[in-house]
Design an enzyme around this catalytic site. Structure first.
Site, PDB file in Angstrom:
ATOM      1  N   LYS A  82      21.885  65.171 -16.334  1.00 59.80           N
ATOM      2  CA  LYS A  82      20.872  64.144 -16.611  1.00 59.80           C
ATOM      3  C   LYS A  82      19.634  64.337 -15.734  1.00 59.80           C
ATOM      4  CE  LYS A  82      23.372  60.411 -15.773  1.00 59.80           C
ATOM      5  NZ  LYS A  82      24.714  60.963 -15.454  1.00 59.80           N
TER       6      LYS A  82
ATOM      7  N   ARG B 230      24.807  51.486 -16.422  1.00 57.94           N
ATOM      8  CA  ARG B 230      26.115  52.130 -16.296  1.00 57.94           C
ATOM      9  C   ARG B 230      27.253  51.182 -16.660  1.00 57.94           C
ATOM     10  NH1 ARG B 230      24.474  56.242 -12.219  1.00 57.94           N
ATOM     11  NH2 ARG B 230      26.202  57.589 -11.694  1.00 57.94           N
TER      12      ARG B 230
ATOM     13  N   ARG C 183      34.645  59.094  -9.694  1.00 59.21           N
ATOM     14  CA  ARG C 183      33.399  58.855 -10.435  1.00 59.21           C
ATOM     15  C   ARG C 183      33.616  59.042 -11.934  1.00 59.21           C
ATOM     16  NH1 ARG C 183      29.300  62.778  -7.802  1.00 59.21           N
ATOM     17  NH2 ARG C 183      27.764  61.838  -9.167  1.00 59.21           N
TER      18      ARG C 183
ATOM     19  N   ARG D 107      27.954  71.934  -6.683  1.00 55.65           N
ATOM     20  CA  ARG D 107      26.566  71.498  -6.552  1.00 55.65           C
ATOM     21  C   ARG D 107      26.156  71.441  -5.080  1.00 55.65           C
ATOM     22  NH1 ARG D 107      24.715  66.520 -10.280  1.00 55.65           N
ATOM     23  NH2 ARG D 107      25.412  65.139  -8.633  1.00 55.65           N
TER      24      ARG D 107
ATOM     25  N   ARG E 102      26.727  66.893  -1.408  1.00 54.62           N
ATOM     26  CA  ARG E 102      26.692  65.436  -1.354  1.00 54.62           C
ATOM     27  C   ARG E 102      28.107  64.919  -1.161  1.00 54.62           C
ATOM     28  NH1 ARG E 102      23.515  63.431  -6.601  1.00 54.62           N
ATOM     29  NH2 ARG E 102      25.310  62.064  -6.638  1.00 54.62           N
TER      30      ARG E 102
HETATM   31  P1  AMP Z   1      24.099  59.261  -9.458  1.00 54.73           P
HETATM   32  O1  AMP Z   1      23.221  60.080  -8.591  1.00 54.73           O
HETATM   33  O2  AMP Z   1      23.366  58.661 -10.649  1.00 54.73           O
HETATM   34  O3  AMP Z   1      25.364  59.955  -9.859  1.00 54.73           O
HETATM   35  O4  AMP Z   1      24.541  57.986  -8.575  1.00 54.73           O
HETATM   36  C1  AMP Z   1      25.248  58.144  -7.361  1.00 54.73           C
HETATM   37  C2  AMP Z   1      25.988  56.866  -7.025  1.00 54.73           C
HETATM   38  O5  AMP Z   1      25.055  55.780  -6.907  1.00 54.73           O
HETATM   39  C3  AMP Z   1      26.994  56.398  -8.063  1.00 54.73           C
HETATM   40  O6  AMP Z   1      28.247  57.043  -7.915  1.00 54.73           O
HETATM   41  C4  AMP Z   1      27.073  54.908  -7.741  1.00 54.73           C
HETATM   42  O7  AMP Z   1      27.829  54.660  -6.571  1.00 54.73           O
HETATM   43  C5  AMP Z   1      25.625  54.590  -7.422  1.00 54.73           C
HETATM   44  N1  AMP Z   1      24.868  54.199  -8.646  1.00 54.73           N
HETATM   45  C6  AMP Z   1      23.809  54.840  -9.197  1.00 54.73           C
HETATM   46  N2  AMP Z   1      23.372  54.201 -10.301  1.00 54.73           N
HETATM   47  C7  AMP Z   1      24.182  53.122 -10.451  1.00 54.73           C
HETATM   48  C8  AMP Z   1      24.266  52.073 -11.417  1.00 54.73           C
HETATM   49  N3  AMP Z   1      23.424  52.016 -12.459  1.00 54.73           N
HETATM   50  N4  AMP Z   1      25.238  51.136 -11.246  1.00 54.73           N
HETATM   51  C9  AMP Z   1      26.080  51.164 -10.193  1.00 54.73           C
HETATM   52  N5  AMP Z   1      26.080  52.136  -9.272  1.00 54.73           N
HETATM   53  C10 AMP Z   1      25.129  53.111  -9.386  1.00 54.73           C
END
Ligand code: AMP
Length: 217
Positions: free
Chosen positions: A13, A88, A171, A127, A160
């Site tokens: 994404k 989400r 996740r 990654r 990360r």
């Molecule tokens: P991402 O980089 O989008 O994979 O986000 C990393 C982490 O941030 C996720 O595993 C969640 O802990 C948190 N996070 C990001 N976006 C959201 C969302 N829309 N709702 C809840 N948690 C989020």
């Protein structure tokens, strides 16, 4: 053009969002990036989010909804936006709808990038991210010229915390349970544009451009 990018963690994404930014000149709004920056800066928001993020769990809805509510009112969202990693959950999708109605906007397309889960684990565990500029690399698919060093700025590459295997499995489970129902939610609204997230980045992007059905500016 107002877009949502949907898809499991590791579907690409972020990469597609960056390519959309360049082509269509609309801002990318990544709740993950905003939260990571808050954790790094040690703000109240960061303190609230950190424990959830480290475990691979979702941050509470009201926290991310608040972020998006503010962000979508910024002037750079006038001509459009790409939501990357939000919504989400169903309550987040419903809150988004309410926010957009209030500011007289609506979603034009929901791009859903599909990739199977074993492939996702392979991608995510390899990654590496630059500590300095946020540049993304992959030990198999997009290795840096010098191991552990960013090609762009010479910064140190790191994994990360939420890209470790156990966290990744959490996740992915969270995604199946909480986020996958949004596929049907947006299908019912006739907004869903499915994309096969396998192959090269530019091949995937071609599908995205076709799905958006517009001639880029
Ligand atoms: P991402 O980089 O989008 O994979 O986000 C990393 C982490 O941030 C996720 O595993 C969640 O802990 C948190 N996070 C990001 N976006 C959201 C969302 N829309 N709702 C809840 N948690 C989020």
């Amino acid at each position: 053009m107002n877009l949502i990018l949907l898809g499991p963690p590791g579907a690409g994404k972020g990469t597609q969002a960056q390519m959309i930014v360049e082509r269509y000149h609309i801002p990318q709004i990544s709740t993950g990036d905003i939260l990571r920056a808050a954790v790094k800066e040690g703000t109240d928001l960061g303190k609230q989010a950190k424990a959830f993020m480290t475990k691979g769990e979702l941050v509470p809805d009201e926290v991310v909804i608040g972020i998006i509510d503010q962000r979508l009112r910024e002037p750079d969202c006038k001509t459009g936006f790409i939501l990357d990693g939000f919504p989400r959950t169903t309550p987040q999708a419903e809150a988004l709808q309410a926010i957009l109605t209030k500011i007289e906007k609506s979603v034009d397309h929901v791009v859903n990038i599909e990739v199977d889960s074993e492939e996702l684990v392979r991608r995510l565990t390899g990654r590496r991210t630059c500590k300095n500029c946020g540049g993304m690399f992959h030990i198999h698919f997009h290795p840096p010229q010098k191991e552990g060093v960013c090609d762009r700025c010479g910064g140190i590459l790191y994994q990360r915390e939420d890209d470790r295997e156990e966290t990744i499995r959490t996740r992915l489970k969270e995604y199946q349970k909480q986020t996958a129902p949004l596929i049907k939610y947006y299908q019912d609204k006739r907004l869903l544009r499915p994309i096969q997230g396998v192959g090269g980045q530019s091949q995937i992007f071609e599908q995205v451009v076709r799905a958006l059905g517009t001639t880029p500016a």
